[in-house]
Design a protein around this motif. Sequence first.
Motif, PDB file in Angstrom:
ATOM      1  N   THR A 169     -10.319   8.646  -6.632  1.00  0.00           N
ATOM      2  CA  THR A 169      -8.955   8.716  -6.049  1.00  0.00           C
ATOM      3  C   THR A 169      -9.012   7.347  -5.300  1.00  0.00           C
ATOM      4  OG1 THR A 169      -8.716  10.970  -6.140  1.00  0.00           O
ATOM      5  CG2 THR A 169      -7.295   9.908  -4.775  1.00  0.00           C
ATOM      6  N   LEU A 170     -10.006   7.057  -4.408  1.00  0.00           N
ATOM      7  CA  LEU A 170     -10.144   5.816  -3.746  1.00  0.00           C
ATOM      8  C   LEU A 170     -10.135   4.616  -4.572  1.00  0.00           C
ATOM      9  CD1 LEU A 170     -13.153   6.557  -1.347  1.00  0.00           C
ATOM     10  CD2 LEU A 170     -10.800   6.150  -0.734  1.00  0.00           C
ATOM     11  N   VAL A 171     -10.847   4.520  -5.910  1.00  0.00           N
ATOM     12  CA  VAL A 171     -10.764   3.418  -6.759  1.00  0.00           C
ATOM     13  C   VAL A 171      -9.298   3.289  -7.324  1.00  0.00           C
ATOM     14  CG1 VAL A 171     -11.566   2.592  -9.050  1.00  0.00           C
ATOM     15  CG2 VAL A 171     -12.930   3.646  -7.478  1.00  0.00           C
ATOM     16  N   ALA A 172      -8.531   4.395  -7.709  1.00  0.00           N
ATOM     17  CA  ALA A 172      -7.202   4.474  -8.274  1.00  0.00           C
ATOM     18  C   ALA A 172      -6.253   3.934  -7.271  1.00  0.00           C
ATOM     19  CB  ALA A 172      -6.831   5.884  -9.172  1.00  0.00           C
ATOM     20  N   LEU A 173      -6.260   4.503  -6.211  1.00  0.00           N
ATOM     21  CA  LEU A 173      -5.427   4.125  -4.846  1.00  0.00           C
ATOM     22  C   LEU A 173      -5.558   2.449  -4.606  1.00  0.00           C
ATOM     23  CD1 LEU A 173      -5.172   7.178  -2.794  1.00  0.00           C
ATOM     24  CD2 LEU A 173      -3.601   6.650  -4.776  1.00  0.00           C
ATOM     25  N   CYS A 174      -6.694   2.205  -4.575  1.00  0.00           N
ATOM     26  CA  CYS A 174      -7.220   0.704  -4.043  1.00  0.00           C
ATOM     27  C   CYS A 174      -6.518  -0.248  -5.351  1.00  0.00           C
ATOM     28  CB  CYS A 174      -8.414   0.585  -3.717  1.00  0.00           C
ATOM     29  SG  CYS A 174      -8.849   1.413  -2.190  1.00  0.00           S
ATOM     30  N   ARG A 175      -7.056   0.097  -6.344  1.00  0.00           N
ATOM     31  CA  ARG A 175      -6.610  -0.689  -7.678  1.00  0.00           C
ATOM     32  C   ARG A 175      -5.039  -0.768  -7.739  1.00  0.00           C
ATOM     33  NH1 ARG A 175      -4.916  -3.648 -10.594  1.00  0.00           N
ATOM     34  NH2 ARG A 175      -5.622  -4.215 -12.801  1.00  0.00           N
ATOM     35  N   PHE A 176      -4.165   0.334  -7.582  1.00  0.00           N
ATOM     36  CA  PHE A 176      -2.775   0.244  -7.566  1.00  0.00           C
ATOM     37  C   PHE A 176      -2.179  -0.593  -6.320  1.00  0.00           C
ATOM     38  CE2 PHE A 176       0.955   2.289  -5.648  1.00  0.00           C
ATOM     39  CZ  PHE A 176       1.966   2.338  -6.984  1.00  0.00           C
ATOM     40  N   LEU A 177      -2.715  -0.402  -5.264  1.00  0.00           N
ATOM     41  CA  LEU A 177      -2.128  -1.176  -4.210  1.00  0.00           C
ATOM     42  C   LEU A 177      -2.402  -2.614  -4.219  1.00  0.00           C
ATOM     43  CD1 LEU A 177      -2.973   1.058  -1.164  1.00  0.00           C
ATOM     44  CD2 LEU A 177      -0.679   0.609  -2.213  1.00  0.00           C
ATOM     45  N   CYS A 178      -3.622  -2.981  -4.877  1.00  0.00           N
ATOM     46  CA  CYS A 178      -4.028  -4.240  -5.185  1.00  0.00           C
ATOM     47  C   CYS A 178      -3.292  -4.934  -6.251  1.00  0.00           C
ATOM     48  CB  CYS A 178      -5.476  -4.568  -5.811  1.00  0.00           C
ATOM     49  SG  CYS A 178      -6.407  -4.261  -4.145  1.00  0.00           S
ATOM     50  N   ARG A 179      -2.974  -4.217  -7.108  1.00  0.00           N
ATOM     51  CA  ARG A 179      -1.962  -4.881  -8.171  1.00  0.00           C
ATOM     52  C   ARG A 179      -0.476  -5.047  -7.748  1.00  0.00           C
ATOM     53  NH1 ARG A 179      -1.025  -2.222 -14.142  1.00  0.00           N
ATOM     54  NH2 ARG A 179       0.128  -3.767 -15.032  1.00  0.00           N
ATOM     55  N   LYS A 180       0.066  -4.252  -7.039  1.00  0.00           N
ATOM     56  CA  LYS A 180       1.174  -4.535  -6.146  1.00  0.00           C
ATOM     57  C   LYS A 180       1.344  -5.465  -5.305  1.00  0.00           C
ATOM     58  CE  LYS A 180       3.982  -0.939  -5.153  1.00  0.00           C
ATOM     59  NZ  LYS A 180       4.811  -0.936  -6.126  1.00  0.00           N
ATOM     60  N   MET A 181       0.198  -5.700  -4.483  1.00  0.00           N
ATOM     61  CA  MET A 181       0.128  -6.702  -3.658  1.00  0.00           C
ATOM     62  C   MET A 181      -0.105  -8.184  -4.630  1.00  0.00           C
ATOM     63  SD  MET A 181      -2.734  -5.750  -0.765  1.00  0.00           S
ATOM     64  CE  MET A 181      -2.983  -7.322  -0.213  1.00  0.00           C
ATOM     65  N   THR A 182      -0.746  -8.194  -5.691  1.00  0.00           N
ATOM     66  CA  THR A 182      -0.714  -9.431  -6.543  1.00  0.00           C
ATOM     67  C   THR A 182       0.716  -9.700  -7.149  1.00  0.00           C
ATOM     68  OG1 THR A 182      -2.834  -8.954  -7.046  1.00  0.00           O
ATOM     69  CG2 THR A 182      -1.739 -10.387  -8.614  1.00  0.00           C
ATOM     70  N   CYS A 183       1.416  -8.681  -7.323  1.00  0.00           N
ATOM     71  CA  CYS A 183       2.782  -8.862  -7.974  1.00  0.00           C
ATOM     72  C   CYS A 183       3.690  -9.425  -7.004  1.00  0.00           C
ATOM     73  CB  CYS A 183       3.210  -7.525  -8.711  1.00  0.00           C
ATOM     74  SG  CYS A 183       2.587  -7.072 -10.121  1.00  0.00           S
ATOM     75  N   GLN A 184       3.767  -9.126  -5.395  1.00  0.00           N
ATOM     76  CA  GLN A 184       4.586  -9.565  -4.928  1.00  0.00           C
ATOM     77  C   GLN A 184       4.192 -10.867  -4.362  1.00  0.00           C
ATOM     78  OE1 GLN A 184       3.620  -6.687  -1.769  1.00  0.00           O
ATOM     79  NE2 GLN A 184       5.111  -5.184  -2.677  1.00  0.00           N
ATOM     80  N   THR A 185       2.867 -11.249  -4.262  1.00  0.00           N
ATOM     81  CA  THR A 185       2.293 -12.734  -4.277  1.00  0.00           C
ATOM     82  C   THR A 185       2.566 -13.598  -5.213  1.00  0.00           C
ATOM     83  OG1 THR A 185       0.510 -11.974  -2.884  1.00  0.00           O
ATOM     84  CG2 THR A 185       0.381 -14.077  -3.709  1.00  0.00           C
ATOM     85  N   GLU A 186       2.871 -13.091  -6.248  1.00  0.00           N
ATOM     86  CA  GLU A 186       3.068 -14.104  -7.563  1.00  0.00           C
ATOM     87  C   GLU A 186       4.592 -14.169  -7.825  1.00  0.00           C
ATOM     88  OE1 GLU A 186       0.577 -12.731 -10.739  1.00  0.00           O
ATOM     89  OE2 GLU A 186      -1.207 -13.405 -10.076  1.00  0.00           O
ATOM     90  N   ALA A 187       5.211 -13.032  -7.690  1.00  0.00           N
ATOM     91  CA  ALA A 187       6.649 -12.924  -7.984  1.00  0.00           C
ATOM     92  C   ALA A 187       7.732 -12.861  -6.993  1.00  0.00           C
ATOM     93  CB  ALA A 187       6.748 -12.009  -9.036  1.00  0.00           C
ATOM     94  N   GLY A 188       7.042 -12.575  -5.833  1.00  0.00           N
ATOM     95  CA  GLY A 188       7.954 -12.256  -4.793  1.00  0.00           C
ATOM     96  C   GLY A 188       8.556 -10.783  -4.725  1.00  0.00           C
TER      97      GLY A 188
END
Length: 227
Positions: A205-224
């Motif tokens: 669950t730690l891996v899943a949630l951290c991976r999910f949040l990292c992906r959201k942060m990357t999307c926000q950084t790249e696409a706004g």
Amino acid sequence: MGIVEEFARRSREQDAATLMEGRNGRDDGKARIVVGNSVDPALVETKLSGITLYRGRILNLRVDGVRLPSGKRTNREVVEHAPAVGILAENDQGEILLVEQYRYPVGEVLLEVPAGIMEPDELPLETARRELQEEIGFDAEHFDEMCRFYTAPGFSDEVLILFHATGLFPSALAPDFDETIRVVPVSVRELPDLLCQGRIKDGKTLVALCRFLCRKMTCQTEAGTEC
């Protein structure tokens, strides 16, 4: 297609090909789940002998005699475990559907993503769909593989494959008789606090949630925008 997505695609194709080989009688019928790391011969330990001490329903315990790269010999205790999947289920209301259940070995009720062990004749995606229906009463229109990893490589060969499920719709299967589960919807905005407060103690669950949040942060950084 990104590096993670391309690797996931190749891994899924390899899993399917391996399973088909087993079904066609070209190996022992056991699909090997591939994680993808290379092997450096200078670090490899060579198996010299092995004895199985216990055979159970979901795991076996064996002790192997091995030769180390230095030439010295030692023993390795190995838990053979069936591969498993975990599912980060996100509904249309911006919630992640986690489950609470009592874990007997640690004597605690843990908050986890739905998960389960692969049956011998299943592919990872088939297991993910079945477990989601059994544990939270939903199926999903989309299953995207997030990552795969070894849960405890120091003593076990268990591989866990994580999926992100979206487009949820009601579709319940009968739960396992030995599982008592409570579904807990958690807002995506609550996830950072949940992690920082130490309320998540389960590794997958730690891996899943951290991976999910990292992906959201990357999307926000790249696409706004969020993704």
